[in-house]
Each structure stands twice: as C-alpha cells, then as structure tokens.
Design a protein around this motif. Structure first.
Motif, mmCIF file in Angstrom:
data_model
loop_
_atom_site.group_PDB
_atom_site.id
_atom_site.type_symbol
_atom_site.label_atom_id
_atom_site.label_comp_id
_atom_site.label_asym_id
_atom_site.label_seq_id
_atom_site.Cartn_x
_atom_site.Cartn_y
_atom_site.Cartn_z
ATOM 1 N N GLY A 1 -8.068 -9.473 -0.457
ATOM 2 C CA GLY A 1 -7.323 -8.826 -1.523
ATOM 3 C C GLY A 1 -8.103 -8.420 -2.747
ATOM 4 O O GLY A 1 -7.694 -7.508 -3.470
ATOM 5 N N LYS A 2 -9.231 -9.058 -2.994
ATOM 6 C CA LYS A 2 -9.941 -8.824 -4.256
ATOM 7 C C LYS A 2 -10.489 -7.406 -4.357
ATOM 8 O O LYS A 2 -10.104 -6.632 -5.233
ATOM 9 N N ASP A 3 -11.405 -7.043 -3.477
ATOM 10 C CA ASP A 3 -12.051 -5.728 -3.570
ATOM 11 C C ASP A 3 -11.099 -4.591 -3.224
ATOM 12 O O ASP A 3 -11.173 -3.511 -3.824
ATOM 13 N N THR A 4 -10.215 -4.810 -2.246
ATOM 14 C CA THR A 4 -9.283 -3.750 -1.866
ATOM 15 C C THR A 4 -8.313 -3.439 -3.003
ATOM 16 O O THR A 4 -8.014 -2.277 -3.281
ATOM 17 N N ALA B 1 -8.333 1.870 0.826
ATOM 18 C CA ALA B 1 -9.343 0.852 0.499
ATOM 19 C C ALA B 1 -10.389 0.732 1.607
ATOM 20 O O ALA B 1 -11.550 0.425 1.344
ATOM 21 N N ILE B 2 -9.976 0.956 2.847
ATOM 22 C CA ILE B 2 -10.913 0.965 3.979
ATOM 23 C C ILE B 2 -10.861 2.367 4.581
ATOM 24 O O ILE B 2 -9.987 2.664 5.392
ATOM 25 N N PRO B 3 -11.771 3.252 4.181
ATOM 26 C CA PRO B 3 -11.706 4.657 4.614
ATOM 27 C C PRO B 3 -11.994 4.872 6.091
ATOM 28 O O PRO B 3 -11.516 5.831 6.678
ATOM 29 N N PRO C 1 3.436 3.197 10.438
ATOM 30 C CA PRO C 1 2.063 2.704 10.272
ATOM 31 C C PRO C 1 1.066 3.423 11.169
ATOM 32 O O PRO C 1 -0.138 3.327 10.961
ATOM 33 N N PHE C 2 1.558 4.168 12.161
ATOM 34 C CA PHE C 2 0.665 4.976 12.987
ATOM 35 C C PHE C 2 0.270 6.264 12.259
ATOM 36 O O PHE C 2 -0.716 6.900 12.603
ATOM 37 N N LYS C 3 1.055 6.631 11.251
ATOM 38 C CA LYS C 3 0.761 7.809 10.445
ATOM 39 C C LYS C 3 0.062 7.414 9.144
ATOM 40 O O LYS C 3 -0.949 8.009 8.769
ATOM 41 N N PHE C 4 0.602 6.431 8.484
ATOM 42 C CA PHE C 4 0.016 5.907 7.244
ATOM 43 C C PHE C 4 -0.685 4.599 7.595
ATOM 44 O O PHE C 4 -0.052 3.547 7.687
ATOM 45 N N THR C 5 -1.990 4.675 7.804
ATOM 46 C CA THR C 5 -2.724 3.561 8.411
ATOM 47 C C THR C 5 -3.467 2.683 7.408
ATOM 48 O O THR C 5 -4.328 1.882 7.797
ATOM 49 N N ALA C 6 -3.140 2.794 6.122
ATOM 50 C CA ALA C 6 -3.867 2.015 5.113
ATOM 51 C C ALA C 6 -3.764 0.517 5.373
ATOM 52 O O ALA C 6 -4.692 -0.238 5.074
ATOM 53 N N PHE C 7 -2.627 0.077 5.917
ATOM 54 C CA PHE C 7 -2.446 -1.351 6.205
ATOM 55 C C PHE C 7 -2.543 -1.639 7.699
ATOM 56 O O PHE C 7 -2.239 -2.751 8.144
ATOM 57 N N GLN C 8 -2.940 -0.674 8.476
ATOM 58 C CA GLN C 8 -3.117 -0.782 9.905
ATOM 59 C C GLN C 8 -1.773 -1.030 10.620
ATOM 60 O O GLN C 8 -0.797 -1.454 10.019
ATOM 61 N N VAL C 9 -1.785 -0.787 11.921
ATOM 62 C CA VAL C 9 -0.627 -1.059 12.765
ATOM 63 C C VAL C 9 -0.715 -2.516 13.212
ATOM 64 O O VAL C 9 -1.798 -3.020 13.458
ATOM 65 N N PRO C 10 0.415 -3.245 13.282
ATOM 66 C CA PRO C 10 0.367 -4.610 13.766
ATOM 67 C C PRO C 10 -0.400 -4.697 15.080
ATOM 68 O O PRO C 10 -0.244 -3.860 15.963
ATOM 69 N N TYR D 1 -11.362 4.854 13.731
ATOM 70 C CA TYR D 1 -10.423 5.836 13.197
ATOM 71 C C TYR D 1 -10.630 5.907 11.690
ATOM 72 O O TYR D 1 -11.161 4.971 11.075
ATOM 73 N N GLN D 2 -10.230 7.030 11.090
ATOM 74 C CA GLN D 2 -10.555 7.280 9.691
ATOM 75 C C GLN D 2 -9.296 7.510 8.856
ATOM 76 O O GLN D 2 -8.779 8.634 8.790
#
Length: 215
Positions: free
Chosen positions: A64-67, A136-138, A200-209, A164-165
């Motif tokens: 959580g810190k750097d992100t 946060a993770i490009p 989450p498959f479209k907005f992947t900032a938090f990844q898919v479970p 994936y990007q």
C-alpha cells in the motif's frame, strides 16, 4: 531470504508488543485513541493474534505504501490541471463532512467517517479515473503454471511469461471511447449520481481475482 524475513518479523512483532502494552496502560488517554494508526484500529477491534496483525501490517506497508503515494501524486497533478474539478471535489467533501473553510485539520480528520466517505461519489470517481490513466502498476506479468489456450486460440506453455499493460489498456479507445485519453471522472458516475464500477477485466488497476484468471 529466511534471515531477512526473520529480521522483519522480529521488528514488527516488537512494534505490536509495544503498541499492545501502550494501549492497555493508556485506555483512558485520549491522545492514544485519537492517533488511530492502522495497528491501533485493529487492537481496538480486539484483533490480538500477533501473526494476523503482523501479516496485516506488512501487507499495508509493502503493497500500500508506494502504490498509494504514486496514485495520490498523479491525483493532485490532475487536480492542478483541472481546477474546476478540484473545487467540485472540495465542495463535495465539505458537504459530506459538514466542515467549512475555517475548520481545523483535526476537525476534518474526525469528520471523515464511513458514512461521509459513502457520500463522496465524485471523489471516488476522480481517484478511479486517475488510476485508469496512471495505474500504480503500469505493466504486470504472470507465469503460466500449465499449458493453456487463450479465448482467442493463442496457445501458451507452462513456464511462459505473459504480461498485460494496465497503462495502455486505460487509453484504448475500443474500451473507453474516443475520449479515452481525457481525464473525465463522469465516466464513472451513473444516472443516479452514484459511482459505477467497471469489470475488473476492463479496469485492471486492482487485477482480476486470481480464481477468475486462466493462468
């Protein structure tokens, strides 16, 4: 690695012991209760298992810190570029918390409750829009655990690295429309002026479970 983990664990366990002793001796000390750090909050909830607390603390620090810092930096950058949106968010926060321009920092902090946060729909949308454009993770990569086939027929083998990007995906017009590169929090607001989450498959900032991934 084991030696390093042991050092980290001992350090965190020491913090937990000290905080537990401090809170047990100072239950009536308002200064301790107002500090409200993450460890104090869990101890107030009677979550006292040392290993559980250690895992929670390390997860917040490492993941959580750097992100969080990166996201907030981009968020304030976007606020500087869009002063009208900045004022709209500030007004929403004032209304949700009931504070005014003369309120102190302590008054603001005490007014940020779960109910108040639920009312900050546009702020939620603006932070999410920031993550869409500046995740946060490009770039993220995974390793195949077994041979598999993608939905489009592309085959991968065990041990292959697949990346994936999120940074590029957040700018794809096929996903977000012709204004994909524009900072527009309204895309996350529905007709009832409430925040609308995307797949989450479209907005992947938090990844898919992980249970939903094919790798």
């Amino acid at each position: 690695m084991k030696k390093c983990i042991k050092v980290v664990d001992e350090f965190v366990y020491k913090i937990i012991r000290n905080k537990t002793e401090q809170m047990s001796k100072s239950r009536d000390d308002s200064r301790v209760m107002k500090k409200s750090d993450i460890l104090s909050r869990f101890l107030e909830m009677n979550k006292t298992d040392p290993k559980y607390l250690k895992d929670i603390i390390l997860s917040f620090i490492i993941a959580g810190k750097d992100t969080t810092a990166s996201t907030l930096s981009w968020f304030f950058y976007m606020m500087c570029k869009h002063p009208l949106l900045q004022e709209k968010i500030a007004d929403e926060v004032r209304k949700a918390t009931g504070i005014n321009q003369n309120s102190s920092i302590d008054e603001l902090a005490n007014s940020i409750t779960d109910d108040a946060l639920d009312k900050m729909q546009y702020l939620h949308a603006s932070l999410t829009e920031t993550l869409r454009l500046y995740p946060a993770i490009p770039v993220d990569s995974k390793v195949c655990l077994s041979d598999d086939t993608f939905p489009d027929g592309f085959k991968v083998r065990k041990g292959d690295a697949v990346a994936y990007q999120p940074w590029a995906m957040g700018r794809m017009t096929s996903l977000w429309g012709d204004d994909a590169e524009d900072f527009r929090p309204e895309r996350w607001i529905d007709e009832n002026c409430c925040f609308r989450q995307e797949s989450p498959f479209k907005f992947t900032a938090f990844q898919v479970p992980q249970s939903l991934t094919i790798l």
